[in-house]
Design a protein around this motif. Structure first.
Motif, PDB file in Angstrom:
ATOM      1  N   SER A   1      24.379 -23.207 -13.265  1.00 52.96           N
ATOM      2  CA  SER A   1      25.650 -23.233 -13.971  1.00 52.96           C
ATOM      3  C   SER A   1      26.276 -24.602 -13.792  1.00 52.96           C
ATOM      4  CB  SER A   1      26.601 -22.113 -13.608  1.00 52.96           C
ATOM      5  OG  SER A   1      26.673 -21.738 -12.404  1.00 52.96           O
TER       6      SER A   1
ATOM      7  N   PRO B   1      23.840  -9.046 -13.588  1.00 56.53           N
ATOM      8  CA  PRO B   1      22.550  -9.549 -13.085  1.00 56.53           C
ATOM      9  C   PRO B   1      22.131  -8.907 -11.758  1.00 56.53           C
ATOM     10  CG  PRO B   1      24.213 -11.325 -13.252  1.00 56.53           C
ATOM     11  CD  PRO B   1      24.813 -10.104 -13.841  1.00 56.53           C
TER      12      PRO B   1
ATOM     13  N   VAL C   1      27.051 -13.710 -14.741  1.00 56.09           N
ATOM     14  CA  VAL C   1      27.056 -14.048 -13.317  1.00 56.09           C
ATOM     15  C   VAL C   1      28.487 -14.161 -12.806  1.00 56.09           C
ATOM     16  CG1 VAL C   1      26.529 -15.896 -11.658  1.00 56.09           C
ATOM     17  CG2 VAL C   1      24.803 -15.190 -13.336  1.00 56.09           C
TER      18      VAL C   1
ATOM     19  N   GLU D   1      25.375 -16.935 -18.224  1.00 52.13           N
ATOM     20  CA  GLU D   1      26.244 -17.636 -17.276  1.00 52.13           C
ATOM     21  C   GLU D   1      27.526 -16.827 -17.038  1.00 52.13           C
ATOM     22  OE1 GLU D   1      26.250 -21.746 -18.583  1.00 52.13           O
ATOM     23  OE2 GLU D   1      27.893 -22.181 -17.184  1.00 52.13           O
TER      24      GLU D   1
ATOM     25  N   GLU E   1      30.314 -10.599 -12.685  1.00 61.18           N
ATOM     26  CA  GLU E   1      29.955  -9.773 -11.531  1.00 61.18           C
ATOM     27  C   GLU E   1      30.493 -10.385 -10.237  1.00 61.18           C
ATOM     28  OE1 GLU E   1      25.721  -9.192 -10.840  1.00 61.18           O
ATOM     29  OE2 GLU E   1      26.124  -7.163 -10.085  1.00 61.18           O
ATOM     30  N   GLY E   2      30.430 -11.717 -10.172  1.00 64.06           N
ATOM     31  CA  GLY E   2      30.940 -12.406  -8.980  1.00 64.06           C
ATOM     32  C   GLY E   2      32.436 -12.186  -8.795  1.00 64.06           C
TER      33      GLY E   2
ATOM     34  N   SER F   1      24.338 -17.282  -8.797  1.00 68.85           N
ATOM     35  CA  SER F   1      23.553 -16.104  -9.139  1.00 68.85           C
ATOM     36  C   SER F   1      22.558 -15.835  -8.028  1.00 68.85           C
ATOM     37  CB  SER F   1      22.818 -16.341 -10.456  1.00 68.85           C
ATOM     38  OG  SER F   1      21.926 -17.410 -10.323  1.00 68.85           O
ATOM     39  N   HIS F   2      22.466 -14.571  -7.635  1.00 68.81           N
ATOM     40  CA  HIS F   2      21.399 -14.178  -6.704  1.00 68.81           C
ATOM     41  C   HIS F   2      20.260 -13.742  -7.591  1.00 68.81           C
ATOM     42  CE1 HIS F   2      24.425 -14.494  -3.647  1.00 68.81           C
ATOM     43  NE2 HIS F   2      25.232 -13.822  -4.431  1.00 68.81           N
TER      44      HIS F   2
END
Ligand SMILES: *Cc1c(COP(=O)(O)O)cnc(C)c1O
Length: 471
Positions: free
Chosen positions: A160, A303, A202, A199, A205-206, A153-154
């Protein structure tokens, strides 16, 4: 003793009302008996489909087979729009022989060559778990997804948990180099063994960013597979759950009498009068579970980009694949056990059933809920106060100190008698055969399918169940 009353849907209730039939099953097969309710699975698929329809999403709902070995459940699911996620050669063979066409099967988990061969040969999509697996895929026409893990996460710092599965996001380029024309990349996948929305957001989006990266390299993946973990709400009453967990903390601190066998703390412990550790049980009461949880996840803002995840998915025009296991088996099974001994010891009521903690593995999976006591003369008490609610410890049939069906003292509506049936509800997802053992030469638990036809309940052996009608 504080109750944790199980959530009992009308279909489960109507099975529990068939006391005579359940009695005959245990008499005929011996205790315990696993009962599956295949017709209940279709309703769970429909709830997920409804979320897809309302949000105009495309993609497939894959049942994660590992949650239950039943043939009846699989055959019934093959008559719905669901696909199936298989994680072994044997599960793949089972899916093919239960009526699933290859384009509705997804092979996940770590794979050996035989599993990869049959998947490639039949045209099943393979979610590759490691770089080595990419090289092991036979032929040049396989359809694959890459399972990713290790999303970071940025912005907000979030821990995680480490996963042993999947290819690290940072190794995506290496994976794409390895594929290089050897297979068709249909999408990217992840599965996180958690119900924590933050969690998952993240990872979601990733993975979308990773899909864009694939497109930038000239590939044309079209689907995002976000795995399983939508959960089940096991309890009827959220307030009971709150009361129970805070009382457990007090019991661990010694401020109230023990509520568990040998003061077991389920992850909590007392150190010099302060509470340490954290509760390691499943959140048995859930506000949103199953399809509602998916809906909530899709409403969650990404996020980074702060737009709802569901909107981002539609913007990018990707399909959404999901792999629910437990959630599709909500209210799809029960375990019937026979009470073989009732004894009082040091002021506690001990009830031994003819089943062990691996036949009813709610404890192993951290799910705390009370069983249902059946019996002809329910509520009839004697001067011992037999008719009153009471707490009991449930002992299993193995010659092992640790063989307690649950280390939590459960609540029973009255003192059971030898011969009564004690029923564990909502056990189809992971709790009936996942860790079953043949220790002490106990046979494998028989499984029967219970289904409604012509307005009444009927039963057959699980392997003899074939759904009615054709598509
Ligand atoms: C176990 C598993 C699932 C299902 O998880 P549930 O929590 O039962 O929904 C889905 N996908 C993969 C890859 C799994 O290993």
């Amino acid at each position: 003793m504080l109750p944790l009353t199980p959530r009992i849907a009308p279909i489960t209730r109507s099975v529990l009302d068939e006391g005579e039939l359940l009695e005959q099953l245990v008499e005929g097969f011996g205790s315990p008996v696993n009962v599956v309710l295949p017709q209940s699975a279709g309703a769970n698929v429909a709830r997920f489909l409804d979320v897809y329809r309302r949000r105009r999403l495309r993609g497939r709902i894959h049942f994660a087979h590992k949650a239950n070995r039943s043939s009846a459940l699989l055959r019934q699911l093959s008559t719905t729009d669901a696909g199936v996620d298989v994680s072994s050669l044997e599960e793949l063979q089972h899916a093919l022989s239960s009526g699933f066409p290859p384009d509705r099967i997804l092979a996940t988990g770590p794979k050996d060559r035989a599993f990869l061969w049959l998947a490639a040969q039949t045209g099943v999509t393979v979610a590759v778990d490691s770089l080595a697996e990419i090289s092991d895929i036979p032929g040049r026409n396989a359809k694959i997804m890459i399972r990713l893990s290790g999303f970071v996460s940025h912005g907000v710092q979030m821990v995680s948990r480490r996963s042993r599965f999947g290819i690290r996001v940072g190794d995506l380029d290496t994976a794409l180099d390895l594929i290089d024309g050897r297979a068709e990349l249909v999408g990217l996948a992840y599965h996180l063994d958690t119900v924590a929305v933050a969690e998952k957001a993240v990872a979601f989006e990733g993975a979308l960013a990773a899909l864009d990266k694939c497109r930038a390299r000239g590939l044309r993946p079209w689907t995002l597979d976000i795995g399983g973990g939508y959960g089940v709400n096991y309890l009827a009453d959220g307030a009971q759950w709150e009361r129970y967990t805070s009382a457990l903390a007090q019991a661990v601190l010694g401020n109230r009498p023990p509520m568990t066998w040998n003061g077991h703390g389920y992850g909590l412990r007392a150190e010099n009068g302060t509470l340490r550790g954290s509760l390691t049980v499943y959140p048995a009461h859930r506000g949103a579970a199953g399809a509602d949880y998916l809906d909530q996840l899709l409403d969650t803002p990404a996020p980074g980009q702060r737009r709802p995840l569901g909107d981002l998915l539609l913007d990018h025009m990707y399909d959404l694949d999901v792999e629910p296991g437990r959630a599709l088996l909500d209210q799809c099974g029960l375990v019937l056990t026979r009470v073989v001994e009732v004894r009082r010891q040091d002021g506690d009521l001990l009830v031994r059933v003819d089943a062990n903690a691996r036949d009813v593995s709610t404890e192993e999976h951290g799910v705390l809920m009370d069983p249902v006591l059946l019996g002809k003369d329910e509520g009839e008490g004697d001067n011992d106060g037999e008719g009153e609610e009471r707490g009991a410890y449930l002992l299993g049939n193995l010659c092992l100190e640790s063989d307690l069906i649950t280390r939590r003292q459960v609540r029973l509506p009255r003192t059971p008698r030898t011969g009564d049936l004690l029923v564990f509800v909502n056990t189809a997802g992971y709790f009936m055969d996942f860790v079953a053992t043949t220790a002490v030469r106990r046979p494998v638990t028989p499984m029967v399918a219970l289904y409604r036809r012509d307005g009444r309940w009927r039963w057959c052996l699980d392997e003899n169940y074939w759904p009615e009608g054709a598509p």
